[in-house]
Every structure is written in structure tokens, then in C-alpha cells.
Write an enzyme that holds these catalytic residues in place. Structure first.
Site, short mmCIF file in Angstrom:
data_model
loop_
_atom_site.label_atom_id
_atom_site.label_comp_id
_atom_site.label_asym_id
_atom_site.label_seq_id
_atom_site.Cartn_x
_atom_site.Cartn_y
_atom_site.Cartn_z
N LYS A 78 18.43 8.00 -9.25
CA LYS A 78 17.48 7.88 -8.13
C LYS A 78 18.25 8.02 -6.81
O LYS A 78 19.37 7.48 -6.68
CB LYS A 78 16.78 6.52 -8.21
CG LYS A 78 15.65 6.32 -7.20
CD LYS A 78 14.98 4.96 -7.41
CE LYS A 78 13.84 4.70 -6.47
NZ LYS A 78 13.18 3.42 -6.70
N SER A 153 8.21 3.67 -7.12
CA SER A 153 8.88 4.69 -6.34
C SER A 153 9.89 5.53 -7.12
O SER A 153 10.32 6.57 -6.63
CB SER A 153 9.59 4.03 -5.16
OG SER A 153 10.61 3.17 -5.63
N SER A 177 8.90 -0.59 -9.33
CA SER A 177 9.26 0.83 -9.19
C SER A 177 9.97 1.48 -10.37
O SER A 177 10.12 2.69 -10.37
CB SER A 177 10.10 1.03 -7.94
OG SER A 177 9.25 1.17 -6.84
N1 GLN Z 1 5.29 -0.10 -5.08
C1 GLN Z 1 5.92 -1.28 -4.57
C2 GLN Z 1 6.13 -1.13 -3.10
O1 GLN Z 1 5.64 -0.19 -2.57
C3 GLN Z 1 7.20 -1.51 -5.29
C4 GLN Z 1 8.25 -0.59 -4.85
C5 GLN Z 1 9.56 -0.80 -5.54
O2 GLN Z 1 9.64 -1.50 -6.55
N2 GLN Z 1 10.58 -0.23 -4.96
O3 GLN Z 1 6.75 -1.92 -2.47
#
Ligand code: GLN
Length: 481
Positions: A78, A153, A177
Site C-alpha cells: 500500500k 482505503s 481499511s
Molecule cells: N474508512 C475508514 C475511514 O475513512 C477507515 C479508514 C482506514 O482504516 N484507514 O476513516
């Protein structure tokens, strides 16, 4: 391309038997990426040097030298995890030209066992999002249906693994994410216990919630990768000094008398029927393996999303203060004084969701609101954590759906941040509590979209999660055949 469908340990077996060379695998992979990824867009950067690294390993194999654990295995990363000499952009314009001078600890560890970094994967900008639509470089698409999102994400990583464009990947999980996009792309994704894996070299989103974890095609691979990247690191004071078990040794343990709790608060109104049905089916399978299943209550569950978005944005607003155009990354070309340089750099460099979160986070931390929001959220966080701690006094595992919905259409929620935030309703509480949890793919909906379940364990009990996941994976495979 059957070779590309293999998992990490299967590929390693082929190397050992000299049935294929790492350089051949990397070439096949590049070919496939150039063909398929134009559409999927799971990668932001392809590491062309991977082929030279692979050739060196070819020679080692030819000479009959011993192979290290991940020798010659192509892995994607990532793009918020620092890779020495390879761009690390967090899918943000503000870091577009940033090339880290060092490797994150998890990257160092992967390299020390011979893994090949094949490329960097797309993500929501700074990991803010649930669909990978917030990338400054364009969205990733779900390999099972190109009109749908891969989740986020870490959507680039899960799409790359799901589409066989790498053999495994690393993602990061602050509120879901790794698990939510793993559910959307039909792959295995683990968020380890907070402190299990070093965060050194991970570009921080919310430091008290972030964890790096493996995204793989099967449970065994996940256990192998988790073992490699875990452990105390002197560069991360929140990493924990605890022995890291050989996770693969636990995979085949019997599930007899394993106690599983199913929290009633996770079966909310509006949850996709087919997901709910799948969970009941899985529970039946586990029962037949000897597990003891009971309904439980985690009474503070419904406060999770609000609590998470206060704490996560507060920490993010502080972590992102470093992007000021001075030390690294993008700097606006057009300013008259220092203050204007800061403002224009951040105004031009950050995307809409990043700005929204900085504003929210700064607000909840500002004097007069701090007690009402941030401090209150910290107290509720403790209540949520206590719910889980009480439950684990008599349970080994908690099982829930990973997401309330199937992968949604690209664009469907982009303009409605609150709706988007609800995608993580089943995952954020696990980060607030700091517990480990995994997504396990468990089949498809009637319109052929992946469905995932979430298996949550007690602190530092990843081996129990992996054990249950492995047996379940075998049962699900049998059923499909
Ligand atoms: N979707 C969640 C957010 O927008 C979690 C994101 C993540 O785990 N990086 O914060």
C-alpha cells in the site's frame, strides 16, 4: 494464467522443485498487470527493478542455495508504507514526488526474507475513505465487477490480490481499511492487535488506531506473512515486547469446544439479507466442527462510528500538520510570504476528504469543544473496549459480518460522506478496542459479488483467529466443490 492464481506457499514449493524461476514469474506478472491493470488501476507504481532482483534469485536457486522464507515472492505494498528509493505518495498530490530515504520496518523484514516488492498500490488519499475513490490519481475498480468499488482505503492492495496481480500485499487498517476492502474483493485480510506490528515507516493517519497487516489469497499465507512482519521494534514504542508464535503451527488445531460469541448489535436493520444468511450458514458449519455458539451483547456498539470519527480526525489533523511544503513533498509555486506558502501548498496539495477531516479534527480539539467532543469520545472508547474485554472473559472468538453491504457502485456514495462513513460500522470498534480481526471470504451473492465475515480475537491471540479461519476456509472450499 494458472501460476498467477497460486498463493505464497504454493509458489514457494514450485521454486523449491525448480519448476519455475522467479524471473519468469515476475515477467508473467508484469505482462498481466500491463494487460489488466489499465482497467482495474490497483497499482500506482510498478517496480521495474523487480526483474533484476528476481534474476539474482534465479541464480541462487540454480546453485542449489537454501531459499529464505519469501525468496522470490512478488508482493505489493500500500502506498502509505515507506519503501526506500520507491515513491510513497499516500495517493496524494502533496506527496506526489516523495521518495523515502528509508524502508518501513515491515518492508525491511519482508526484504530480509527475500520478498520482491513488485509495486505500490492505490488507496484513498492518506487512507481516508472506504472506496478508494478518494485517491488523487483516480479510483481503483473491483475486479469482480468493474462498475463497483473495491472498498477502501486499501482497495488497491485487495484488488491486486483479488485479481492475481501479486501474490500478497500489505495494507493498513485504522477503522477497517484492510478488512472492508478484503470483504469486497474476496481476499483474506488481517488487522493485527494494536502493537503487534511496528508502525515505523507507515505514514500516520491516527496513531492510536493504525496497524499494518497482510492481505493474502488464503489463510496459510496470511499466517506466514503475519509472523514475518510482527514483533517489537525499537523505532516504534507502541510495538509490544511479546514472543511471536509460529502461526502456521496452530492452523489445524481442532475447533472442539471453541466458544464463539455473535453480538446481536451487529444484525442491524438495513443489513444486506444475503450477508445475514451467509453468516447463519457459517455458524452452522462451525457448530458441526464442535464450536459452541452463543448470542452476546456489546451494548456500546452503536456509539462506535461517532467515537471513531472524532478520535480519528483529531489525530489525523495533528499528524497531517507536517505537510507544509517545507520539509518534503509538494510546494505551491505561487505565494508572497511564508503563511501564504503554507496555505496554498495545503490548499492545492490536499483533496476534499483530507480537508474535511482536518477541519473536523481541528474543531473537536479546539478549546471549548475539546471536553465536549474529544474527551467524551475517549471515555466512550473505554466503554467500547470494556464491552469486548468482558465478552472475551468467556469467549475465544467473536464473529460478525465484515460489512453491512455488498460492494457498491462507483460514485454511489462519493458525495455523501456520512453514508460512506457507515461502511465501517462493523469494523471501527475493533480498532477503538485495539483487538485483532480478520476478513474471511465465504462465497458470493446471487449477483456474484464477494461476501466476507469478520473473525475477532482477544488481544495477541491471532493464532486462534487463524486457526478458526483455516478450518472454515477448508469447509467452505469443500462446499463449493
Ligand atoms: N474508512 C475508514 C475511514 O475513512 C477507515 C479508514 C482506514 O482504516 N484507514 O476513516
Amino acid at each position: 494464467m494458472e501460476i498467477l492464481k497460486l498463493g505464497v506457499w504454493e509458489l514457494k514449493e514450485l521454486y523449491k522443485k525448480k519448476e519455475i524461476k522467479p524471473s519468469e514469474v515476475v515477467s508473467l506478472l508484469f505482462e498481466e498487470i500491463y494487460k489488466k491493470d489499465k482497467e482495474i488501476h490497483s497499482y500506482l507504481y510498478i517496480n521495474e527493478k523487480a526483474i533484476d532482483e528476481a534474476k539474482k534469485i534465479d541464480e541462487k536457486i540454480a546453485k542449489g542455495e537454501e531459499l529464505r522464507e519469501l525468496e522470490g515472492i512478488p508482493i505489493s505494498i500500500k502506498d502509505n508504507i515507506c519503501t526506500k528509493g520507491i515513491p510513497t505518495t499516500c495517493a496524494s498530490k502533496i506527496l506526489q514526488n516523495f521518495i523515502p530515504p528509508y524502508d518501513a520496518t515491515c518492508i525491511e523484514k519482508l526484504k530480509s526474507v527475500g520478498a520482491i516488492i513488485i509495486g505500490k498500490t492505490n488507496m484513498d488519499e492518506f487512507a481516508f475513505g472506504s472506496s478508494t475513490e478518494n485517491s488523487a490519481f483516480g479510483p481503483t475498480k473491483n475486479p469482480f465487477d468493474l462498475d463497483r468499488v473495491p472498498g477502501g482505503s486499501s482497495g488497491g492492495s485487495t484488488a491486486a490480490v483479488g485479481a492475481n496481480l501479486c501474490f500478497a500485499s500489505l495494507g493498513s487498517d485504522t477503522g477497517g481499511s484492510i478488512r472492508q476492502p478484503s470483504a469486497f474483493c474476496g481476499v483474506v485480510g488481517m488487522k493485527p492487535t494494536y502493537g503487534r506490528v511496528s508502525r515505523y515507516g507507515l505514514v500516520a493517519f491516527a496513531s492510536s488506531l493504525d496497524q499494518i497487516g497482510p492481505i493474502t489469497k488464503n489463510v496459510r499465507d496470511n499466517a506466514i506473512l503475519l509472523k514475518i512482519i510482527s514483533g517489537k521494534d525499537k523505532y516504534d514504542s507502541t510495538s509490544v515486547e511479546l514472543d511471536v508464535p509460529e502461526y502456521t503451527n496452530f492452523l489445524e488445531n481442532s475447533l472442539k469446544d471453541i466458544r464463539i460469541g455473535v453480538p446481536k448489535e451487529y444484525f442491524i436493520e438495513g443489513i444486506e439479507k444475503e450477508i445475514e444468511e451467509k453468516i447463519y450458514k457459517i455458524l452452522k458449519i462451525l457448530e458441526s466442527e464442535g464450536c459452541k455458539i452463543e448470542e452476546i451483547s456489546l451494548p456500546h456498539t452503536s456509539y462506535g462510528i461517532a467515537t471513531y470519527y472524532i478520535i480519528a480526525t483529531a489525530e489525523a489533523s495533528s499528524n497531517l500538520a507536517r505537510f507544509d511544503g517545507v520539509k518534503y513533498g509538494y510546494r505551491s509555486k505561487n505565494y508572497k510570504n511564508l503563511m501564504e506558502m503554507y496555505m496554498k501548498t495545503r490548499g492545492e496539495g490536499f483533496g476534499e476528504e483530507v480537508k474535511r477531516r482536518i477541519i473536523l479534527g481541528t474543531y473537536v480539539l479546539s478549546s471549548g469543544y475539546y471536553e465536549a467532543y474529544y474527551l467524551k469520545a475517549q471515555k466512550v472508547r473505554t466503554l467500547i473496549k470494556n464491552d469486548f474485554e468482558n465478552a472475551f472473559k468467556k469467549l475465544d472468538i467473536i464473529l460478525t459480518p465484515t460489512t453491512p453491504e455488498l460492494p457498491f457502485k462507483i460514485g454511489e456514495k462519493k458525495d455523501d460522506p456520512l453514508k460512506m462513513y457507515l461502511s465501517d460500522i462493523f469494523t471501527v470498534n475493533i480498532n477503538l478496542a485495539g483487538l485483532p480481526a480478520i476478513n474471511i471470504p465465504c462465497g458470493f451473492s446471487s449477483n456474484r459479488l464477494p461476501i466476507g465475515i469478520q473473525i475477532i480475537g482477544d488481544y495477541f491471540k491471532e493464532e486462534k483467529i487463524l486457526n478458526l479461519s483455516y478450518i472454515l476456509e477448508r469447509c467452505i472450499e469443500k462446499e463449493v466443490k
